[in-house]
Design a protein around this motif. Structure first.
Motif, PDB file in Angstrom:
ATOM      1  N   ALA A 262     106.088 151.307 119.413  1.00  0.00           N
ATOM      2  CA  ALA A 262     106.141 152.765 119.302  1.00  0.00           C
ATOM      3  C   ALA A 262     106.758 153.385 120.543  1.00  0.00           C
ATOM      4  O   ALA A 262     107.583 154.303 120.445  1.00  0.00           O
ATOM      5  CB  ALA A 262     104.727 153.325 119.071  1.00  0.00           C
ATOM      6  N   ASP A 266     110.060 155.579 120.986  1.00  0.00           N
ATOM      7  CA  ASP A 266     110.003 156.885 121.675  1.00  0.00           C
ATOM      8  C   ASP A 266     111.165 157.025 122.653  1.00  0.00           C
ATOM      9  O   ASP A 266     111.837 158.070 122.710  1.00  0.00           O
ATOM     10  CB  ASP A 266     108.687 157.025 122.436  1.00  0.00           C
ATOM     11  CG  ASP A 266     107.519 157.393 121.525  1.00  0.00           C
ATOM     12  OD1 ASP A 266     107.796 157.890 120.408  1.00  0.00           O
ATOM     13  OD2 ASP A 266     106.370 157.183 121.930  1.00  0.00           O
ATOM     14  N   ASP A 269     114.331 157.430 120.749  1.00  0.00           N
ATOM     15  CA  ASP A 269     114.420 158.782 120.171  1.00  0.00           C
ATOM     16  C   ASP A 269     114.966 159.765 121.203  1.00  0.00           C
ATOM     17  O   ASP A 269     115.869 160.568 120.908  1.00  0.00           O
ATOM     18  CB  ASP A 269     113.028 159.215 119.707  1.00  0.00           C
ATOM     19  CG  ASP A 269     113.075 160.416 118.785  1.00  0.00           C
ATOM     20  OD1 ASP A 269     114.130 161.073 118.705  1.00  0.00           O
ATOM     21  OD2 ASP A 269     112.068 160.717 118.140  1.00  0.00           O
ATOM     22  N   SER A 298     106.386 149.626 114.469  1.00  0.00           N
ATOM     23  CA  SER A 298     106.553 151.075 114.349  1.00  0.00           C
ATOM     24  C   SER A 298     107.876 151.321 113.635  1.00  0.00           C
ATOM     25  O   SER A 298     108.858 150.605 113.866  1.00  0.00           O
ATOM     26  CB  SER A 298     106.555 151.744 115.731  1.00  0.00           C
ATOM     27  OG  SER A 298     106.632 153.153 115.608  1.00  0.00           O
ATOM     28  N   ALA A 300     110.837 154.199 112.249  1.00  0.00           N
ATOM     29  CA  ALA A 300     111.426 155.539 112.332  1.00  0.00           C
ATOM     30  C   ALA A 300     112.284 155.785 111.094  1.00  0.00           C
ATOM     31  O   ALA A 300     113.498 155.584 111.110  1.00  0.00           O
ATOM     32  CB  ALA A 300     112.262 155.671 113.599  1.00  0.00           C
ATOM     33  N   THR A 321     104.777 154.765 109.824  1.00  0.00           N
ATOM     34  CA  THR A 321     106.090 155.300 109.476  1.00  0.00           C
ATOM     35  C   THR A 321     106.211 156.745 109.922  1.00  0.00           C
ATOM     36  O   THR A 321     105.299 157.554 109.723  1.00  0.00           O
ATOM     37  CB  THR A 321     106.322 155.204 107.954  1.00  0.00           C
ATOM     38  OG1 THR A 321     106.254 153.824 107.566  1.00  0.00           O
ATOM     39  CG2 THR A 321     107.664 155.767 107.572  1.00  0.00           C
ATOM     40  N   ASP A 322     107.342 157.084 110.521  1.00  0.00           N
ATOM     41  CA  ASP A 322     107.596 158.410 111.051  1.00  0.00           C
ATOM     42  C   ASP A 322     109.030 158.802 110.674  1.00  0.00           C
ATOM     43  O   ASP A 322     109.803 157.960 110.203  1.00  0.00           O
ATOM     44  CB  ASP A 322     107.440 158.385 112.580  1.00  0.00           C
ATOM     45  CG  ASP A 322     106.624 159.573 113.085  1.00  0.00           C
ATOM     46  OD1 ASP A 322     105.824 160.108 112.294  1.00  0.00           O
ATOM     47  OD2 ASP A 322     106.785 159.955 114.257  1.00  0.00           O
ATOM     48  N   ARG A 328     112.966 165.530 114.447  1.00  0.00           N
ATOM     49  CA  ARG A 328     112.003 166.585 114.765  1.00  0.00           C
ATOM     50  C   ARG A 328     112.556 167.483 115.869  1.00  0.00           C
ATOM     51  O   ARG A 328     113.273 167.028 116.756  1.00  0.00           O
ATOM     52  CB  ARG A 328     110.681 165.976 115.215  1.00  0.00           C
ATOM     53  CG  ARG A 328     109.900 165.336 114.068  1.00  0.00           C
ATOM     54  CD  ARG A 328     108.622 164.720 114.580  1.00  0.00           C
ATOM     55  NE  ARG A 328     107.745 164.296 113.492  1.00  0.00           N
ATOM     56  CZ  ARG A 328     106.680 163.542 113.656  1.00  0.00           C
ATOM     57  NH1 ARG A 328     106.361 163.108 114.874  1.00  0.00           N
ATOM     58  NH2 ARG A 328     105.936 163.206 112.621  1.00  0.00           N
ATOM     59  N   HIS A 331     109.922 166.515 120.523  1.00  0.00           N
ATOM     60  CA  HIS A 331     109.622 165.091 120.594  1.00  0.00           C
ATOM     61  C   HIS A 331     108.110 164.877 120.579  1.00  0.00           C
ATOM     62  O   HIS A 331     107.365 165.511 121.331  1.00  0.00           O
ATOM     63  CB  HIS A 331     110.209 164.485 121.868  1.00  0.00           C
ATOM     64  CG  HIS A 331     109.878 163.038 122.034  1.00  0.00           C
ATOM     65  ND1 HIS A 331     110.503 162.048 121.332  1.00  0.00           N
ATOM     66  CD2 HIS A 331     108.945 162.422 122.829  1.00  0.00           C
ATOM     67  CE1 HIS A 331     109.996 160.881 121.682  1.00  0.00           C
ATOM     68  NE2 HIS A 331     109.056 161.089 122.589  1.00  0.00           N
ATOM     69  N   ARG A 334     105.359 158.339 118.604  1.00  0.00           N
ATOM     70  CA  ARG A 334     105.421 157.713 117.280  1.00  0.00           C
ATOM     71  C   ARG A 334     104.193 156.835 117.032  1.00  0.00           C
ATOM     72  O   ARG A 334     103.589 156.304 117.972  1.00  0.00           O
ATOM     73  CB  ARG A 334     106.702 156.878 117.155  1.00  0.00           C
ATOM     74  CG  ARG A 334     107.946 157.761 117.131  1.00  0.00           C
ATOM     75  CD  ARG A 334     109.205 156.993 116.862  1.00  0.00           C
ATOM     76  NE  ARG A 334     110.333 157.923 116.719  1.00  0.00           N
ATOM     77  CZ  ARG A 334     110.686 158.507 115.589  1.00  0.00           C
ATOM     78  NH1 ARG A 334     110.007 158.234 114.481  1.00  0.00           N
ATOM     79  NH2 ARG A 334     111.700 159.344 115.548  1.00  0.00           N
ATOM     80  N   GLN A 336     101.909 153.585 115.651  1.00  0.00           N
ATOM     81  CA  GLN A 336     102.033 152.129 115.781  1.00  0.00           C
ATOM     82  C   GLN A 336     100.887 151.486 115.022  1.00  0.00           C
ATOM     83  O   GLN A 336      99.782 152.014 114.974  1.00  0.00           O
ATOM     84  CB  GLN A 336     101.992 151.746 117.260  1.00  0.00           C
ATOM     85  CG  GLN A 336     102.123 150.256 117.559  1.00  0.00           C
ATOM     86  CD  GLN A 336     102.282 149.995 119.047  1.00  0.00           C
ATOM     87  OE1 GLN A 336     103.304 150.349 119.635  1.00  0.00           O
ATOM     88  NE2 GLN A 336     101.270 149.386 119.661  1.00  0.00           N
TER      89      GLN A 336
END
Length: 409
Positions: A262, A266, A269, A298, A300, A321-322, A328, A331, A334, A336
C-alpha cells in the motif's frame, strides 16, 4: 429447410455480388457465379490458378497499378488478420480469346480473412463491387463532363489510397518502436532466486495501438520475499510506452524501501500526479513472504490477482481495492490486505486484456479466468501461463495488450 443444414456451397454460388475465395498463396479455391459472369471467366480458368495469372496488369498501360494495390491489400489481411477495404480501382481485364485486347473496368474490392482454430489466416474472401457500367452510363449521357468527373473520381480514389498507405506505414513504424521500447524497459523473465515464475506479454493482435502494460518482479530486503506487480497505462503508442517505463521504474524503486504494498502504491500515486499521461493508470502490487507463508497486496483500480490453491480452488484477492492512480482530488492512504498461502499454491497477476471483452461484464471475464485456472490446476508456471493465454484470448487475438505473471509458491 425443415431443420436440415443449409447448403452453404449453393448459397455461395448464388450470392448476388462478386465473391471469390483465395488461399494465403493467392490461389483461387472457388468463385461464385456472379464473379465468373462479370469477369468473363469459366470456373476452369479460375479455380486452382494464381490470382495474378488470371488477372494480370495491362502491359500496355505503364501506369497500371491495380495488381500492385490488390496484392498490398491482401498482404495486409494476411499480416493483420483484419478486413481491408480498397479505394476504387481501375483494373483492365484481358478479354478471353482475344490476345492483346483489354477491357477497362472499375472495381471496388474488399478483402477479409477466414481464421483457423489457431487464429491464423487460412482463406481470404475477395469481394468485388463492379461499378464500370455506372461510370460508362454517366459518360454516355453527359459526354465530356462525365469523363472529367470520372477521371477526378479515379484520381481522388488513388490519392486516398496512397494516403492510407502512408498512414499505415507510419502507424506500423510507431508500433514497432513502441514494442521495442516496451521490451527494453520491461525486466527479463528470469526466476527470482529459487522461485519458479513465468512471464508472458502479448501485444494486441493486428492493432496499431500499442498500449502501456507493464510487469515487475523485484527481490525485497528482509528475508525470502519478492514483490510482484502489474500495471496498465491509459492511452496508446509511444507516449503510453514512455509513461509505462517511468511508472514501472518508480514502483520498482518504492517497493524496495516501502513498509508494504500500500505504501509503495501511495508513493507511486504521488509520483503519477507529476507525470503527464499517467492519470487513471491501474496497478496492483503484491508481496510474497515465503518464510511467513503470507501474500500482502494492494490494488489501484486493477483487476484482482488470482490465487490458485493447491487443491484446485481459486481465490481472487479483492479485499484491498482502491481507485486508479491520481483519480482522487486529494491524496489518501491506500488499503492493504493479506492472505495465507501454502506450498503448491500459485499466484497469477494479469492486465485487463486477458479478461475483458467488449459488451461483456468484467465478472464474466473473472469467471472465465477461474474456470481456466481450475482446468490447468497442477501445471507448472510455464504450462499454466501458456494454457491461460490459449483459453482466455480470442482466436484472432485480443484487442488490448496482455501482461501475465505466474508465480509458484
Amino acid at each position: 429447410m425443415n431443420g436440415t443444414e443449409p447448403d452453404y456451397a449453393g448459397v455461395f454460388r448464388a450470392l448476388p455480388g462478386m465473391v471469390a475465395l483465395l488461399t494465403p498463396e493467392l490461389v483461387y479455391v472457388d468463385a461464385n457465379d456472379e464473379f465468373l459472369r462479370v469477369s468473363g471467366r469459366t470456373r476452369e480458368q479460375v479455380v486452382g490458378r494464381y490470382l495474378f495469372d488470371v488477372f494480370p496488369d495491362n502491359p500496355n498501360d505503364t501506369g497500371a497499378s491495380g495488381a500492385r494495390n490488390l496484392a498490398a491489400s491482401l498482404r495486409r489481411v494476411l499480416e493483420t488478420g483484419e478486413r481491408d477495404a480498397m479505394a476504387l480501382q481501375r483494373y483492365d481485364v484481358q478479354i478471353p480469346g482475344r490476345p492483346g485486347e483489354w477491357d477497362e473496368r472499375y472495381w471496388s474490392p474488399v478483402n477479409a480473412p477466414v481464421l483457423g482454430p489457431d487464429g491464423q489466416v487460412v482463406l481470404l474472401v475477395h469481394r468485388v463491387e463492379e461499378v464500370t457500367e455506372l461510370i460508362r452510363a454517366r459518360g454516355g449521357r453527359t459526354g465530356g463532363r462525365a469523363r472529367v468527373l470520372e477521371a477526378e473520381l479515379y484520381t481522388r480514389a488513388r490519392e486516398l489510397q496512397e494516403l492510407n498507405e502512408r498512414l499505415r506505414e507510419a502507424h506500423a513504424r510507431e508500433r514497432e518502436v513502441a514494442l521495442a521500447l516496451q521490451e527494453a524497459m520491461l525486466p527479463a523473465p528470469t526466476p527470482i532466486g529459487a522461485h519458479r515464475t513465468a512471464v508472458r506479454y502479448r501485444p494486441a493482435a493486428g492493432a496499431l495501438n500499442v498500449c502501456g502494460d507493464w510487469y515487475d518482479l523485484v527481490p525485497l530486503p528482509g528475508g525470502d520475499r519478492i514483490g510482484v506487480a502489474v500495471g496498465d497505462v491509459v492511452g496508446h503508442g509511444l507516449a503510453a510506452a514512455g509513461v509505462m517505463g517511468q511508472l514501472r521504474s518508480a514502483l520498482s524503486a518504492s517497493s524496495r524501501v516501502a513498509d508494504g504494498p500500500a505504501q509503495a502504491l501511495d508513493v507511486l500515486d504521488l509520483y503519477a500526479r507529476s507525470v503527464a499521461g499517467a492519470e487513471n493508470t491501474t496497478a496492483v502490487e503484491t508481496w510474497i513472504d515465503w518464510e511467513q507463508c503470507v501474500i500482502t497486496y494492494s490494488c489501484a483500480g486493477h483487476p484482482p490477482p488470482a490465487l490458485l490453491r493447491a487443491d484446485g480452488s481459486v481465490q481472487f484477492l479483492d479485499e484491498a481495492t482502491d481507485p486508479p492512480l491520481g483519480a482522487r482530488v486529494a491524496h489518501t492512504p491506500r488499503p492493504q490486505a493479506e492472505t495465507r498461502c501454502g506450498v503448491g499454491d500459485t499466484l497469477v497477476l494479469y492486465t485487463d486484456g486477458l479478461i475483458e471483452r467488449r459488451h461483456e461484464d468484467i465478472d464474466a471475464g473473472l469467471t472465465r479466468l477461474a474456470g481456466a485456472l481450475e482446468r490447468h490446476h497442477g501445471a507448472g508456471p510455464d504450462a499454466l501461463a501458456d494454457g491461460l493465454l490459449l483459453d482466455m484470448l480470442p482466436v484472432g487475438g485480443a484487442t488490448d495488450d496482455t501482461a501475465l505473471i505466474v508465480v509458484r509458491l
